[in-house]
Design a protein around this motif. Structure first.
Motif, short mmCIF file in Angstrom:
data_model
loop_
_atom_site.label_atom_id
_atom_site.label_comp_id
_atom_site.label_asym_id
_atom_site.label_seq_id
_atom_site.Cartn_x
_atom_site.Cartn_y
_atom_site.Cartn_z
N ASP A 106 52.41 -23.58 -43.62
CA ASP A 106 51.26 -23.88 -44.49
C ASP A 106 50.70 -25.25 -44.20
O ASP A 106 49.48 -25.47 -44.26
CB ASP A 106 51.68 -23.79 -45.97
N LYS A 107 51.56 -26.20 -43.90
CA LYS A 107 51.10 -27.55 -43.60
C LYS A 107 50.43 -27.66 -42.24
O LYS A 107 49.54 -28.50 -42.03
CB LYS A 107 52.27 -28.54 -43.72
N SER B 30 42.68 -29.34 -48.74
CA SER B 30 42.43 -29.44 -47.30
C SER B 30 41.29 -28.54 -46.84
O SER B 30 41.11 -27.42 -47.31
CB SER B 30 43.70 -29.11 -46.52
N SER C 250 59.08 -30.93 -51.26
CA SER C 250 58.10 -31.26 -50.24
C SER C 250 58.43 -30.46 -49.00
O SER C 250 59.47 -29.80 -48.93
CB SER C 250 58.10 -32.76 -49.94
N GLU D 274 55.65 -31.65 -41.79
CA GLU D 274 54.37 -31.34 -41.16
C GLU D 274 54.42 -30.07 -40.32
O GLU D 274 53.39 -29.48 -40.00
CB GLU D 274 53.91 -32.51 -40.30
N ASP E 99 51.13 -31.14 -52.58
CA ASP E 99 50.03 -32.07 -52.33
C ASP E 99 49.80 -33.02 -53.49
O ASP E 99 49.17 -34.07 -53.31
CB ASP E 99 48.73 -31.29 -52.08
N ASP F 192 46.95 -26.74 -43.18
CA ASP F 192 46.27 -27.83 -43.88
C ASP F 192 45.80 -28.90 -42.90
O ASP F 192 44.69 -29.42 -43.00
CB ASP F 192 47.20 -28.46 -44.92
N GLN F 193 46.67 -29.26 -41.95
CA GLN F 193 46.32 -30.31 -41.00
C GLN F 193 45.21 -29.89 -40.05
O GLN F 193 44.35 -30.69 -39.69
CB GLN F 193 47.57 -30.73 -40.21
N LYS G 3 50.15 -25.10 -50.72
CA LYS G 3 51.16 -26.06 -51.16
C LYS G 3 50.51 -27.08 -52.12
O LYS G 3 50.61 -28.29 -51.94
CB LYS G 3 51.79 -26.76 -49.96
N ALA H 231 49.72 -33.81 -44.86
CA ALA H 231 51.17 -33.63 -44.96
C ALA H 231 51.74 -34.83 -45.71
O ALA H 231 51.22 -35.93 -45.59
CB ALA H 231 51.82 -33.50 -43.58
N HIS I 27 59.00 -36.32 -50.85
CA HIS I 27 58.13 -36.67 -49.72
C HIS I 27 58.84 -37.59 -48.74
O HIS I 27 58.73 -37.40 -47.51
CB HIS I 27 56.86 -37.37 -50.23
#
Length: 403
Positions: free
Chosen positions: A24-25, A282, A17, A20, A268, A28-29, A264, A375, A162
Motif C-alpha cells: 500500500d505504501k 496521497s 506503522s 516504505e 498516515d 502511496d509513494q 493506510k 511513508a 513510525h
C-alpha cells in the motif's frame, strides 16, 4: 458524568506503522511522486492519482490536468520502486521487470468549475485578491490532532510505531541486517494510567527476509538493532516482544498482497488515537480538502497544544464542494483545556483562515513536497520541514488566551 481523558483508569492503546516497502505504501509513494512531478511543471495542476500494484504489475489511474508539459509516469513508477529497494528479481517484484499501465483522464469539468470559482468568488464585487481562495474540491470532514505525549506533539504509540518502521528500513539499507527485504510492519501497545503513558506493553515487528535466515536470528536481531535503539529505556518495563509471529515471511510486497493508494489512512495520521474524516491523502493536489484541510486541522491542533491551551486537541473542519468557507469548525480537548471551549473557538476563528485557498497560501501547498510524506506518516515528522508542523501561531494564541 463521563470521565475526562486524564481521569481515565489504566488502559492499553495500540498503533501500527508500515515500512516504505509495504504494497500500500508503494502505491502511496508512486501517487505522490506523480503529484510532485506535475506540481513542478504546473503549481496549479489538478491531480487525483490512484495506484494499484500486484505481482509484476503497477497500474496508475486518475484524473489529472496540467497547463503544459509532459510527465513520464512509467519512469516515476520505476524510480520509486528502485529507491524503496525492490531491485532483485528474486523478490518476485522489481523495478526493471514489472509492467506499468497508465490510465489517466482530465479532471471533470463540473468539479473544476466548482473548485476554480467558489460560490463566494462568483460575486464580481469581491476581488480574487480579497478572497484569495478557491472552492473546496469535495464535501466532507477532516480531523487534526495533537497531544503533549511526545516532543513532536503526537500520540506516543503512533510515534514509536513510525520510528520502528523507519529503523527497519534503515538497518536494511545501511547493511546492518542485509537479509531483510523491503516489506515490513511495526506495532506498539502502550499502557496509560490517568491519561499518561507509563510503559510500552508490547512491541510487534514483522519484516520480510531472505529464505536462509532462521526465525531465532531474526528475532534476536530485530530486538537488538531495531526495538531497543528506538524505544526509550524507561518505557521498557516487562515489555513483550513479538517478532514475525507467522514464522516465515519470505513472500512479501506486491507478490504477497495487492497494494492500493490510500489504504493506510490511520498509519498516515494518528494511529487511531483521534477520529478520522475518512479521506486519504496521497495523489491529491491541495485543492482536495481531504488533504489540505487535514493538514490545516493538524496545524491548528498543534498550535493550540504548543500554546499550552490544552494538552490534547482534536479539530474537525467540514466543507461543501465548491464552497470556500468551512461549514463548521469544532474543537475537542477531552477535558484538558485551560480556557473555555468558546474562547478556543474564538481564537481559532481569528487566527486561522480555513478556506482552501488560504490554507494553500499559508501552508505553501503548491510546492512539490508530498512524496516524502507518503511513508512514515504525514504528521510529527522531525526529519522533515513540513509547513503544517510549524507552531508559528502558538505565541499569539498563548498571549491572547491569557495563560
Amino acid at each position: 458524568m463521563s470521565l475526562t481523558f486524564l481521569e481515565s483508569p489504566s488502559f492499553l492503546f495500540t498503533s501500527e506503522s508500515v515500512t516504505e516497502g509495504h504494497p500500500d505504501k508503494i502505491c502511496d509513494q508512486i501517487s505522490d511522486g506523480v503529484l510532485d512531478a506535475m506540481l513542478k511543471l504546473d503549481p496549479r495542476a489538478r491531480v487525483a492519482c490512484e495506484t494499484a500494484c500486484t505481482t509484476g504489475l503497477v497500474v496508475v489511474m486518475g484524473e489529472m490536468t496540467i497547463s503544459e508539459g509532459y510527465v513520464d509516469i512509467p519512469s516515476i513508477v520505476r524510480d520509486t520502486i528502485k529507491s524503496i529497494g525492490y531491485t532483485d528479481p528474486s523478490y518476485g517484484f522489481d523495478y526493471k521487470s514489472c509492467g506499468v499501465m497508465v490510465a489517466v483522464d482530465e479532471q471533470s469539468s463540473d468539479i473544476s468549475s466548482g473548485v476554480s470559482n467558489s460560490l463566494e468568488t462568483r460575486d464580481s464585487s469581491v476581488s480574487e485578491e480579497e478572497i484569495d481562495s478557491v472552492g473546496a474540491g469535495d464535501q466532507g470532514m477532516m480531523v487534526g490532532f495533537a497531544c503533549d505525549e511526545t516532543p513532536e506533539l503526537m500520540p506516543l504509540p503512533m510515534s514509536l510505531s513510525h520510528q520502528l518502521a523507519q529503523k527497519l528500513s534503515e538497518v536494511r539499507k545501511n547493511g546492518t541486517l542485509p537479509y531483510l527485504r523491503p516489506d515490513g510492519k511495526s506495532q506498539v501497545t502502550v499502557e496509560y494510567s490517568k491519561g499518561i503513558p507509563v510503559r510500552v506493553h508490547t512491541i510487534l515487528l514483522s519484516n520480510q527476509h531472505d529464505p536462509d535466515i532462521s526465525n531465532e536470528q531474526i528475532e534476536k536481531d530485530l530486538i537488538e538493532f531495531v526495538a531497543k535503539p528506538v524505544i526509550p529505556s524507561d518505557l521498557l518495563n516487562d515489555t513483550r516482544y513479538i517478532v514475525n509471529p507467522s514464522g516465515r515471511f519470505v513472500i512479501g510486497g506486491p507478490v504477497g498482497d495487492t497494494g492500493l493508494t490510500g489504504r493506510k489512512i490511520l498509519v498516515d495520521t494518528y494511529g487511531g488515537m483521534a477520529r478520522h474524516g475518512g479521506g486519504a491523502f496521497s495523489g491529491k493536489d491541495p485543492t482536495k480538502v481531504d488533504r489540505s484541510a487535514a493538514y490545516a486541522a493538524r496545524w491548528v491542533a498543534k498550535n493550540l497544544v504548543a500554546a499550552g491551551i490544552a494538552s490534547r486537541a482534536e479539530v474537525q473542519i467540514s466543507y461543501a464542494i465548491g464552497v470556500a468557507s468551512p461549514i463548521s469548525v469544532s474543537t475537542e480537548t477531552f477535558g484538558t483545556n485551560k480556557i473555555s471551549i468558546s474562547k478556543i473557538d474564538e481564537l481559532v476563528s481569528k487566527h486561522f483562515d480555513l478556506r482552501p485557498g488560504a490554507i494553500i497560501r499559508d501552508l505553501e501547498l503548491r510546492n512539490p513536497i508530498y512524496q516524502q510524506t507518503a511513508a512514515y506518516g504525514h504528521f510529527g515528522r522531525p526529519d522533515l520541514d513540513l509547513p503544517w508542523e510549524r507552531i508559528n501561531k502558538s505565541e499569539i494564541l498563548r498571549k491572547e488566551s491569557g495563560l
